[in-house]
Write a protein that holds these residues in place. Structure first.
Motif, PDB file in Angstrom:
ATOM      1  N   PHE A  76       6.324   5.767  -4.984  1.00  0.00           N
ATOM      2  CA  PHE A  76       6.613   6.635  -3.839  1.00  0.00           C
ATOM      3  C   PHE A  76       7.642   7.701  -4.218  1.00  0.00           C
ATOM      4  N   GLU A  77       8.710   7.291  -4.882  1.00  0.00           N
ATOM      5  CA  GLU A  77       9.779   8.242  -5.154  1.00  0.00           C
ATOM      6  C   GLU A  77       9.316   9.378  -6.064  1.00  0.00           C
ATOM      7  N   VAL A  78       8.488   9.032  -7.046  1.00  0.00           N
ATOM      8  CA  VAL A  78       8.079  10.073  -7.989  1.00  0.00           C
ATOM      9  C   VAL A  78       6.988  10.959  -7.388  1.00  0.00           C
ATOM     10  N   LEU A  79       6.039  10.347  -6.674  1.00  0.00           N
ATOM     11  CA  LEU A  79       4.885  11.122  -6.232  1.00  0.00           C
ATOM     12  C   LEU A  79       5.055  11.700  -4.838  1.00  0.00           C
ATOM     13  N   TRP A  80       6.083  11.282  -4.105  1.00  0.00           N
ATOM     14  CA  TRP A  80       6.201  11.662  -2.708  1.00  0.00           C
ATOM     15  C   TRP A  80       7.560  12.288  -2.454  1.00  0.00           C
ATOM     16  N   ALA A  81       7.958  13.189  -3.364  1.00  0.00           N
ATOM     17  CA  ALA A  81       9.192  13.954  -3.190  1.00  0.00           C
ATOM     18  C   ALA A  81      10.422  13.070  -2.944  1.00  0.00           C
ATOM     19  N   GLY A  82      10.522  11.990  -3.711  1.00  0.00           N
ATOM     20  CA  GLY A  82      11.736  11.179  -3.643  1.00  0.00           C
ATOM     21  C   GLY A  82      11.837  10.268  -2.446  1.00  0.00           C
ATOM     22  N   GLN A  83      10.736  10.091  -1.707  1.00  0.00           N
ATOM     23  CA  GLN A  83      10.829   9.301  -0.485  1.00  0.00           C
ATOM     24  C   GLN A  83       9.884   8.114  -0.469  1.00  0.00           C
ATOM     25  N   ARG A  88      11.474   8.113   4.282  1.00  0.00           N
ATOM     26  CA  ARG A  88      10.895   9.238   5.018  1.00  0.00           C
ATOM     27  C   ARG A  88      11.207   9.127   6.504  1.00  0.00           C
ATOM     28  N   VAL A  89      11.097   7.910   7.031  1.00  0.00           N
ATOM     29  CA  VAL A  89      11.388   7.715   8.454  1.00  0.00           C
ATOM     30  C   VAL A  89      12.824   8.133   8.763  1.00  0.00           C
ATOM     31  N   TRP A 104       9.996   9.966 -13.629  1.00  0.00           N
ATOM     32  CA  TRP A 104       9.644   8.562 -13.842  1.00  0.00           C
ATOM     33  C   TRP A 104      10.819   7.770 -14.371  1.00  0.00           C
ATOM     34  N   SER A 105      11.485   8.322 -15.374  1.00  0.00           N
ATOM     35  CA  SER A 105      12.497   7.526 -16.055  1.00  0.00           C
ATOM     36  C   SER A 105      13.644   7.163 -15.106  1.00  0.00           C
TER      37      SER A 105
END
Lengths: 228, 323
Positions: A76-83, A88-89, A104-105
């Motif tokens: 989630f964090e990498v593919l969803w702008a850190g959220q 996100r909520v 990723w790292s």
């Protein structure tokens, strides 16, 4: 300037300007974690149906559990702008210390080290670490060089409370102006008594106390902001 | 310049930047003209400059916040880490990972010893004094193991394809998870990795010793021959990564501990990811090959080949391009 009064993290961009990040505190982060926990439980129970399909189904189930267990926050964090969904909520996001997105790292590091943050139980180490840290970083954040920040504009762009603009009797240095502005911006959150109590400290400037002092302080804030 | 003319002169530029950023953020780029993205760096730099001016001239909280937000978003887009995955993956496994392991050769041998010594010691003890075994293992898990390796071969030959996949998945979850734990617990000054390593050595030693003692050794050794190389070496490398991570706290050198961690933790992580990939491979072999009812000799030959492969990979991998 407000960085010292507030929980802002200031980073310097190569473009020669300072950007301020609003660091998220332990409560917001714990709530986000709670929501993520629920999402994960829902995922597990949704996945458990796979076991009805015999061997291959169970295999898929085990692999999915492995992925959810270790990589849920990472993906989630990498593919969803850190959220993650929980973040996100609550309008939080993970960024690197310099305000750029996590890769990723960094994300793998900060999330795998939850094992250590969890010690000696119920995220004890994480709680101690974030209470001791200025940017409320848990151990994983320290190692990966990441911050959890508020990204939504909620509560940021409120107009100052109405008051007749009033020129300050003396010229104020920038820090003093900033303090007045912050006072005005936050005053709607306090009860009248508390407002008056805080404004009392400004009595030498406003030359009044009580409700009148508050009104004058607010007026000066409006004036500093450019209202005439 | 007063606040109002300042804003009026820049209004369009800001709106342009904000719409660009919004489009990039949601990933919907169809609305943009072809060269729109080329404007981004310029618009971003101008926004940064405006931010500095607005702050300096006290143009007000609201404006500063808006510009700050714009600059942050722009920075997010422009300073994104690059992504050439395939090339990076090949470079990592072909060159970087074996080199990393060789760079840590001292720790590697120390960890190997710390793993192998308890393994051998416990195995020998368990063989001679079976009663001592129960000091390190509970009877139920031993029984489970005994069922798994029973010489009548009910488990190994009775496994269908679905079972193989299931076992593969089980091994991935279990063994790669162990690697991650060994690594992460290393942050506690290396002690966590050390203890996990010794614990796993004792565990393996106990199982091995017990099976030799009750005469199941043929079953056990033909089973583990194929995947043991990848799995055991990967476990040692995960411990190396964890110990290195802990060492950054114990002996950071001429840096603050925080600095040492931020600088070198990614290196430790790369070691761990290599180890995780090796364990993944081991789980694949363990799931699909190790339980096949094939002659023992064949299994030993394959096992020896695998050990050679691991050694050659870590010893020679990535050397040629080093020149």
């Amino acid at each position: 300037m407000s960085a010292r009064l507030d929980t802002l993290a200031v980073v310097e961009a190569p473009e020669g300007v300072e950007l301020s990040l609003r660091v998220a505190g332990i409560t917001a982060r714990a709530l986000a974690f709670g929501i993520d926990l629920l999402v994960r439980l829902a995922l597990y129970s949704a996945l458990s149906w796979l076991s009805l399909f015999g061997g291959p189904g169970e295999a898929l189930l085990l692999l999915s559990v492995f992925v959810v267990e270790w990589f849920y926050p990472v993906l989630f964090e990498v593919l969803w702008a850190g959220q993650t969904p929980g973040k996100r909520v609550l309008g939080l996001a993970v960024v690197r210390d310099d305000g750029t997105p996590v890769g990723w790292s960094a994300s793998v590091l900060r999330n795998f080290l939850r094992v250590v943050d969890f010690l000696p139980g119920l995220y004890g180490a994480a709680i101690v670490s974030s209470l001791l840290s200025r940017d409320s970083k848990r151990i994983g954040d320290h190692v990966a060089g990441t911050l959890v920040v508020h990204v939504d504009g909620r509560g940021e762009l409120r107009a100052l409370p109405a008051a007749a603009p009033l020129a300050p009797p003396i010229s104020l240095v920038p820090e003093e102006q900033a303090a007045l502005l912050e006072f005005a911006a936050r005053s709607p959150e306090w009860k009248a008594d508390r407002r008056a109590e805080l404004a009392q400290q400004l009595a030498p400037l406003t030359g009044a106390s009580g409700a009148e002092g508050v009104q004058r302080a607010l007026g000066m804030a409006r004036w500093i902001e450019g209202a005439r | 310049m007063k606040r109002e003319p300042f804003i009026a002169a820049r209004k369009q530029r800001w709106a342009r930047l904000e719409s660009l950023l919004a489009a990039l953020r949601t990933g919907r780029r169809d609305g943009l003209e072809r060269d729109a993205l080329h404007e981004l760096p310029r618009l971003y730099r101008q926004a940064c400059q405006d931010l500095a001016l607005a702050r300096r001239r006290m143009y007000g909280r609201e404006l500063v916040q808006r510009l700050n937000q714009m600059a942050l978003r722009g920075r997010e887009q422009l300073y994104r880490p690059s992504s050439r995955y395939l090339h990076e993956v090949a470079q990592f496994f072909g060159v970087d990972f074996p080199r990393l392991v060789r760079e840590e050769w001292r720790l590697f041998w120390i960890c190997s010893l710390l793993f192998a010594a308890p393994l051998v010691a416990v195995a020998v003890t368990a063989n001679k004094r079976p009663d001592l075994l129960y000091a390190v293992m509970d009877p139920e898990s031993l029984e489970r193991f005994e069922e798994m390796y029973a010489p009548d071969g009910a488990t190994s030959s009775g496994r269908g394809v679905g079972d193989n996949v299931r076992m593969f998945a089980f091994y991935v979850r279990n063994n790669v998870g162990i690697d991650f734990q060994i690594f992460a617990s290393g942050l506690v000054f290396g002690i966590g990795s050390l203890l996990s390593l010794i614990y796993n050595g004792v565990h393996f030693g106990a199982v091995a010793g017990h099976f030799v003692a009750i005469g199941y050794e043929q079953q056990l050794f033909t089973f583990v021959a194929g995947h043991s190389s990848w799995e055991l070496v990967a476990m040692v490398i995960a411990a190396v990564a964890g110990m290195r991570l802990g060492s950054l706290l114990v002996a950071p050198g001429r840096r603050s501990r925080a600095r040492a961690l931020v600088e070198d933790a990614p290196r430790c992580l790369r070691l761990l990811l290599g180890a995780a990939a090796m364990t993944f491979l081991a789980a694949f072999i363990e799931g699909f090959w190790s339980a096949q009812p094939l002659p023992g000799t064949l299994k030993y030959v394959v096992g020896a080949l695998m050990w050679t492969l691991v050694i050659v990979y870590l010893w020679l991998g990535g050397r040629r391009r080093a020149a």
